[in-house]
Scaffold this motif. Structure first.
Motif, PDB file in Angstrom:
ATOM      1  N   ARG A   3      -5.966   3.545  -1.376  1.00  0.00           N
ATOM      2  CA  ARG A   3      -6.150   3.981   0.012  1.00  0.00           C
ATOM      3  C   ARG A   3      -5.600   5.386   0.166  1.00  0.00           C
ATOM      4  O   ARG A   3      -4.557   5.721  -0.407  1.00  0.00           O
ATOM      5  CB  ARG A   3      -5.412   3.057   0.984  1.00  0.00           C
ATOM      6  CG  ARG A   3      -5.783   1.590   0.916  1.00  0.00           C
ATOM      7  CD  ARG A   3      -7.262   1.326   1.152  1.00  0.00           C
ATOM      8  NE  ARG A   3      -7.742   1.904   2.375  1.00  0.00           N
ATOM      9  CZ  ARG A   3      -8.120   1.223   3.441  1.00  0.00           C
ATOM     10  NH1 ARG A   3      -8.070  -0.080   3.434  1.00  0.00           N
ATOM     11  NH2 ARG A   3      -8.566   1.837   4.506  1.00  0.00           N
ATOM     12  N   ARG A   5      -3.940   7.847   2.763  1.00  0.00           N
ATOM     13  CA  ARG A   5      -3.206   7.715   4.020  1.00  0.00           C
ATOM     14  C   ARG A   5      -3.180   9.006   4.837  1.00  0.00           C
ATOM     15  O   ARG A   5      -2.322   9.198   5.684  1.00  0.00           O
ATOM     16  CB  ARG A   5      -1.774   7.273   3.708  1.00  0.00           C
ATOM     17  CG  ARG A   5      -1.711   5.928   2.979  1.00  0.00           C
ATOM     18  CD  ARG A   5      -0.295   5.419   2.830  1.00  0.00           C
ATOM     19  NE  ARG A   5       0.299   5.221   4.138  1.00  0.00           N
ATOM     20  CZ  ARG A   5       1.315   5.952   4.622  1.00  0.00           C
ATOM     21  NH1 ARG A   5       1.852   6.913   3.911  1.00  0.00           N
ATOM     22  NH2 ARG A   5       1.804   5.711   5.822  1.00  0.00           N
ATOM     23  N   THR A   8      -3.108   8.669   8.694  1.00  0.00           N
ATOM     24  CA  THR A   8      -1.803   8.212   9.178  1.00  0.00           C
ATOM     25  C   THR A   8      -0.795   9.351   9.173  1.00  0.00           C
ATOM     26  O   THR A   8      -0.062   9.551  10.161  1.00  0.00           O
ATOM     27  CB  THR A   8      -1.279   7.059   8.295  1.00  0.00           C
ATOM     28  OG1 THR A   8      -2.228   5.990   8.337  1.00  0.00           O
ATOM     29  CG2 THR A   8       0.076   6.569   8.758  1.00  0.00           C
TER      30      THR A   8
END
Length: 71
Positions: A3, A5, A8
């Motif tokens: 993933r 990020r 985020t």
């Protein structure tokens, strides 16, 4: 599954993709592809630039999640 990020990390800093692209010296389209996890092959140079701009380690930017097995 790996993933990315980036969304985020940018959200935590309240940075736009455009602002981040300028800081990292990357094309806006490249940042958008990583932000939306659309890339299939990552560039080490791109990851390096992102980490430098974010002041983070690779492990902060990329994470691994086990794939869900379908029964």
């Amino acid at each position: 599954m790996i993933r990315i990020r980036l969304s985020t990390l940018l959200g935590e800093r309240r940075w736009t993709q455009t602002h981040f692209a300028k800081l990292a010296g990357l094309r806006a389209a490249t940042v958008n592809e990583y932000y939306n996890e659309l890339v299939r092959n990552v560039s080490l140079e791109t990851i390096d630039r992102m980490c430098k701009a974010l002041g983070c380690q690779v492990g902060d930017l990329l994470s691994w999640e086990a794939d869900r097995l379908e029964e």
